[in-house]
Design a protein around this motif. Structure first.
Motif, mmCIF file in Angstrom:
data_model
loop_
_atom_site.group_PDB
_atom_site.id
_atom_site.type_symbol
_atom_site.label_atom_id
_atom_site.label_comp_id
_atom_site.label_asym_id
_atom_site.label_seq_id
_atom_site.Cartn_x
_atom_site.Cartn_y
_atom_site.Cartn_z
ATOM 1 N N LEU A 26 0.831 -1.200 0.000
ATOM 2 C CA LEU A 26 0.000 0.000 0.000
ATOM 3 C C LEU A 26 0.869 1.255 0.000
ATOM 4 C CD1 LEU A 26 -2.812 -0.975 2.510
ATOM 5 C CD2 LEU A 26 -3.047 -0.610 0.053
ATOM 6 N N ALA A 29 1.832 2.015 -3.511
ATOM 7 C CA ALA A 29 0.688 2.610 -4.214
ATOM 8 C C ALA A 29 0.531 4.074 -3.816
ATOM 9 C CB ALA A 29 -0.586 1.834 -3.916
ATOM 10 N N SER A 30 0.682 4.370 -2.535
ATOM 11 C CA SER A 30 0.569 5.743 -2.054
ATOM 12 C C SER A 30 1.637 6.633 -2.689
ATOM 13 C CB SER A 30 0.685 5.771 -0.531
ATOM 14 O OG SER A 30 0.599 7.093 -0.051
ATOM 15 N N ARG A 49 -7.022 7.280 -4.217
ATOM 16 C CA ARG A 49 -6.296 7.988 -3.144
ATOM 17 C C ARG A 49 -7.006 7.804 -1.809
ATOM 18 N NH1 ARG A 49 -1.973 11.929 -2.894
ATOM 19 N NH2 ARG A 49 -1.601 11.902 -0.665
ATOM 20 N N VAL A 52 -6.651 4.033 -0.640
ATOM 21 C CA VAL A 52 -5.286 3.673 -0.221
ATOM 22 C C VAL A 52 -4.960 4.339 1.117
ATOM 23 C CG1 VAL A 52 -2.833 3.927 -0.796
ATOM 24 C CG2 VAL A 52 -4.441 3.125 -2.524
ATOM 25 N N ALA A 62 -7.409 -3.544 2.621
ATOM 26 C CA ALA A 62 -6.398 -3.481 1.568
ATOM 27 C C ALA A 62 -6.960 -3.949 0.228
ATOM 28 C CB ALA A 62 -5.183 -4.315 1.950
ATOM 29 N N ALA A 65 -8.673 -1.082 -1.469
ATOM 30 C CA ALA A 65 -7.661 -0.127 -1.917
ATOM 31 C C ALA A 65 -6.978 -0.641 -3.182
ATOM 32 C CB ALA A 65 -6.645 0.112 -0.810
ATOM 33 N N GLN A 66 -6.647 -1.907 -3.191
ATOM 34 C CA GLN A 66 -5.989 -2.491 -4.359
ATOM 35 C C GLN A 66 -6.918 -2.418 -5.566
ATOM 36 O OE1 GLN A 66 -4.160 -6.301 -3.753
ATOM 37 N NE2 GLN A 66 -3.794 -6.632 -5.924
ATOM 38 N N PHE A 69 -7.001 1.131 -6.858
ATOM 39 C CA PHE A 69 -5.724 1.485 -7.487
ATOM 40 C C PHE A 69 -5.607 0.830 -8.865
ATOM 41 C CE2 PHE A 69 -1.120 1.017 -8.164
ATOM 42 C CZ PHE A 69 -0.742 2.346 -8.070
#
Length: 81
Positions: A26, A29-30, A49, A52, A62, A65-66, A69
């Motif tokens: 993560l 990714a950030s 954004r 994440v 997560a 978030a994945q 992304f």
């Protein structure tokens, strides 16, 4: 806090680069999102954004978030398959 690993690496070719980068955490990714071109920051960027950052703060999962992304990278044409 342990580094939050993604379930599978995400391969991208960042904007303006010939290099392929594997995003495995993560935090990775950030960092990509921080460097994302201002002109390309639309709704997909905002969703990624938010997801994440929430996952990094343990306020979201997560996996979500994945997913956000990957959707952003796919939309922007930087996802490597």
């Amino acid at each position: 806090m342990a580094e939050a690993m993604l379930s599978t690496p995400i391969r991208i070719r960042p904007h303006g680069s010939d290099t392929i980068r594997d995003i495995t955490t993560l935090k990775d990714a950030s960092e990509i999102l921080i460097d994302w071109p201002q002109a390309e920051r639309g709704p997909f960027y905002q969703a990624a954004r938010e997801q994440v950052e929430a996952a990094l703060e343990s306020k979201a999962g997560a996996a979500q978030a994945q997913e956000a992304f990957v959707a952003l990278c796919n939309h922007a044409g930087v996802l490597v398959r």
